[in-house]
Design an enzyme around this catalytic site. Structure first.
Site, PDB file in Angstrom:
ATOM      1  N   SER A   1      -7.749  -1.877 -10.216  1.00  0.00           N
ATOM      2  CA  SER A   1      -8.007  -0.495 -10.661  1.00  0.00           C
ATOM      3  C   SER A   1      -8.062  -0.453 -12.176  1.00  0.00           C
ATOM      4  O   SER A   1      -7.492  -1.320 -12.856  1.00  0.00           O
ATOM      5  CB  SER A   1      -6.871   0.420 -10.183  1.00  0.00           C
ATOM      6  OG  SER A   1      -6.975   1.698 -10.781  1.00  0.00           O
TER       7      SER A   1
ATOM      8  N   TYR B   1       2.303   2.296  -8.963  1.00  0.00           N
ATOM      9  CA  TYR B   1       0.946   1.893  -8.583  1.00  0.00           C
ATOM     10  C   TYR B   1       0.267   1.071  -9.686  1.00  0.00           C
ATOM     11  O   TYR B   1      -0.330   0.028  -9.410  1.00  0.00           O
ATOM     12  CB  TYR B   1       0.122   3.151  -8.294  1.00  0.00           C
ATOM     13  CG  TYR B   1      -1.328   2.906  -7.959  1.00  0.00           C
ATOM     14  CD1 TYR B   1      -1.714   2.509  -6.680  1.00  0.00           C
ATOM     15  CD2 TYR B   1      -2.331   3.093  -8.914  1.00  0.00           C
ATOM     16  CE1 TYR B   1      -3.047   2.299  -6.362  1.00  0.00           C
ATOM     17  CE2 TYR B   1      -3.670   2.887  -8.605  1.00  0.00           C
ATOM     18  CZ  TYR B   1      -4.022   2.489  -7.324  1.00  0.00           C
ATOM     19  OH  TYR B   1      -5.346   2.287  -7.019  1.00  0.00           O
TER      20      TYR B   1
HETATM   21  P1  NAD Z   1      -8.664   4.765   1.245  1.00  0.00           P
HETATM   22  O1  NAD Z   1      -7.459   5.559   1.564  1.00  0.00           O
HETATM   23  O2  NAD Z   1      -9.937   5.192   1.856  1.00  0.00           O
HETATM   24  O3  NAD Z   1      -8.420   3.239   1.602  1.00  0.00           O
HETATM   25  C1  NAD Z   1      -7.163   2.634   1.497  1.00  0.00           C
HETATM   26  C2  NAD Z   1      -6.875   1.964   2.827  1.00  0.00           C
HETATM   27  O4  NAD Z   1      -5.689   1.177   2.704  1.00  0.00           O
HETATM   28  C3  NAD Z   1      -6.597   2.924   3.960  1.00  0.00           C
HETATM   29  O5  NAD Z   1      -7.789   3.308   4.595  1.00  0.00           O
HETATM   30  C4  NAD Z   1      -5.698   2.114   4.863  1.00  0.00           C
HETATM   31  O6  NAD Z   1      -6.423   1.590   5.940  1.00  0.00           O
HETATM   32  C5  NAD Z   1      -5.220   0.970   3.998  1.00  0.00           C
HETATM   33  N1  NAD Z   1      -3.754   0.913   4.011  1.00  0.00           N
HETATM   34  C6  NAD Z   1      -2.895   1.610   3.248  1.00  0.00           C
HETATM   35  N2  NAD Z   1      -1.627   1.296   3.593  1.00  0.00           N
HETATM   36  C7  NAD Z   1      -1.715   0.376   4.589  1.00  0.00           C
HETATM   37  C8  NAD Z   1      -0.758  -0.316   5.366  1.00  0.00           C
HETATM   38  N3  NAD Z   1       0.565  -0.169   5.161  1.00  0.00           N
HETATM   39  N4  NAD Z   1      -1.206  -1.164   6.329  1.00  0.00           N
HETATM   40  C9  NAD Z   1      -2.529  -1.334   6.549  1.00  0.00           C
HETATM   41  N5  NAD Z   1      -3.479  -0.719   5.820  1.00  0.00           N
HETATM   42  C10 NAD Z   1      -3.066   0.138   4.867  1.00  0.00           C
HETATM   43  O7  NAD Z   1      -8.772   4.770  -0.337  1.00  0.00           O
HETATM   44  P2  NAD Z   1      -9.622   3.857  -1.357  1.00  0.00           P
HETATM   45  O8  NAD Z   1      -9.615   4.611  -2.622  1.00  0.00           O
HETATM   46  O9  NAD Z   1     -10.902   3.424  -0.783  1.00  0.00           O
HETATM   47  O10 NAD Z   1      -8.660   2.619  -1.570  1.00  0.00           O
HETATM   48  C11 NAD Z   1      -9.113   1.271  -1.513  1.00  0.00           C
HETATM   49  C12 NAD Z   1      -8.559   0.490  -2.680  1.00  0.00           C
HETATM   50  O11 NAD Z   1      -9.143   0.991  -3.876  1.00  0.00           O
HETATM   51  C13 NAD Z   1      -7.049   0.586  -2.877  1.00  0.00           C
HETATM   52  O12 NAD Z   1      -6.537  -0.699  -3.179  1.00  0.00           O
HETATM   53  C14 NAD Z   1      -6.920   1.488  -4.086  1.00  0.00           C
HETATM   54  O13 NAD Z   1      -5.729   1.220  -4.793  1.00  0.00           O
HETATM   55  C15 NAD Z   1      -8.149   1.088  -4.857  1.00  0.00           C
HETATM   56  N6  NAD Z   1      -8.590   2.028  -5.881  1.00  0.00           N
HETATM   57  C16 NAD Z   1      -8.993   3.290  -5.542  1.00  0.00           C
HETATM   58  C17 NAD Z   1      -9.407   4.146  -6.534  1.00  0.00           C
HETATM   59  C18 NAD Z   1      -9.847   5.543  -6.218  1.00  0.00           C
HETATM   60  O14 NAD Z   1      -9.998   6.345  -7.149  1.00  0.00           O
HETATM   61  N7  NAD Z   1     -10.085   5.898  -4.974  1.00  0.00           N
HETATM   62  C19 NAD Z   1      -9.427   3.730  -7.868  1.00  0.00           C
HETATM   63  C20 NAD Z   1      -9.021   2.451  -8.178  1.00  0.00           C
HETATM   64  C21 NAD Z   1      -8.611   1.603  -7.173  1.00  0.00           C
END
Ligand code: NAD
Ligand code: MG
Length: 308
Positions: free
Chosen positions: A200, A213
């Site tokens: 991130s 985080y």
């Molecule tokens: P999202 O909620 O759609 O996806 C995250 C997924 O993590 C969930 O769908 C879930 O299936 C999985 N997860 C969480 N806890 C879990 C557990 N205990 N066991 C199994 N699976 C689990 O959100 P996203 O934003 O697509 O997140 C994906 C990645 O992107 C993450 O690592 C997040 O930190 C990173 N990220 C997101 C953003 C943003 O703004 N959305 C920015 C930077 C980084």
């Protein structure tokens, strides 16, 4: 998520077209909306665009086998759709609560004539991480691409209110699980394999409300850099992706305060959050031979903010 595009203001992203990134998609302000962790993409307003109708493949991952954690929704979902459209068989990990989101992605993968493997379970448990990899390898008949993407994020304004339980969950999900999953996957990865971890911009410019985080995301960057050095001689590449603000279920399920959710992405130069469909090509490129000389890198997609 098949109806996602219809909820977007201007869902015109197409490979090969040149839309104006400022006009693309819905801009803040967004409606207030809360969901319980981990949230469902299907309940978001507007629904995220994972590339369901827009992503066009061209065989760049033909015959490859991929495991994407958190592949049910958001960034992982968009990567899973892109991988399948490029000819890969795909296993997705997700929490059992997310079955509705997962079912839509699995159907889209199968619609491409690719194998889709569902591996629900909690990656905070080492035993499940190992079982998930074993299932993926068995059902796909091997593994070439590993995307450590699942993540937990909860906004807490004051360090005094940050509980040890939350700290533990964030580190188990974001740091321990990629270690356990990658360790279990390594014996199955051959030269040409690609490992991608979703870090991130928080690794480089941490927000005041994301103390736990942001530390885990910095750990993700170090993990990619260190492992890339170890695995380079074996012909296995390791890279990190550092997204900026993306419109995913992570945010309304506690990743942001409600005030910040309303203006989510407004502080980027493009003035809006990214949609998962807009970052999927990065994952596809890193997974494919297109990026064969790239390893130990951090690739950003953050609407004009940076990873520096
Ligand atoms: P999202 O909620 O759609 O996806 C995250 C997924 O993590 C969930 O769908 C879930 O299936 C999985 N997860 C969480 N806890 C879990 C557990 N205990 N066991 C199994 N699976 C689990 O959100 P996203 O934003 O697509 O997140 C994906 C990645 O992107 C993450 O690592 C997040 O930190 C990173 N990220 C997101 C953003 C943003 O703004 N959305 C920015 C930077 C980084
Ligand atoms: Mg999800």
């Amino acid at each position: 998520m098949t109806g996602a595009a219809s909820a977007q203001a201007r869902p015109t992203a197409q490979i090969g077209s040149s839309p104006n990134p400022v006009d693309q998609y819905t801009r803040p302000p967004f409606d207030r909306q809360t969901q319980a962790v981990p949230g469902l993409a299907g309940k978001m307003v507007p629904r995220p665009d994972h590339g369901e109708t827009s992503y066009k493949g061209s065989g760049r991952l033909a015959g490859r086998k991929a495991l994407v954690t958190g592949g049910d929704s958001g960034i992982g979902c968009a990567a899973a759709i892109a991988f399948a459209r490029e000819g890969a068989d795909v296993a997705i990990g997700y929490l059992p609560f997310e079955e509705a989101d997962a079912a839509e992605v699995l159907a889209l993968i199968r619609a491409e004539g690719r194998k889709a493997v569902a591996v629900p379970g909690d990656i905070r448990e080492q035993a499940f991480c190992e079982a998930m990899v074993a299932t993926a390898v068995r059902e796909l008949g091997g593994l070439d691409i590993l995307v450590n993407n699942a993540g937990a994020q909860q906004s807490v304004a004051d360090l005094v209110d940050l509980t040890a339980e939350q700290f533990d969950t964030t580190f188990k999900t974001n740091v321990y699980a990629p270690f356990w999953i990658t360790k279990a996957a390594l014996p199955h990865l051959k030269p040409r394999a690609s490992i991608i971890i979703t870090a991130s911009v928080q690794a480089f410019n941490p927000s005041a409300n994301l103390i736990d985080y942001s530390q885990t995301k910095a750990a993700n960057v170090a993990f990619a850099k260190s492992l890339a050095k170890q695995l380079g001689p074996k012909g296995i590449r390791v890279n990190a992706v550092a997204p900026g603000p993306f419109w995913t279920a992570l945010q309304p399920s506690g990743g942001q305060s409600q005030d910040k959710l309303v203006t989510f992405g407004a502080d980027t130069p493009l003035g809006r959050p990214g949609q998962p469909a807009e970052i999927a090509p990065l994952y596809m490129t890193l997974a494919s031979a297109e990026a064969i000389y790239s390893s130990r890198q951090v690739f950003g997609a953050s609407g004009g903010t940076g990873v520096d």
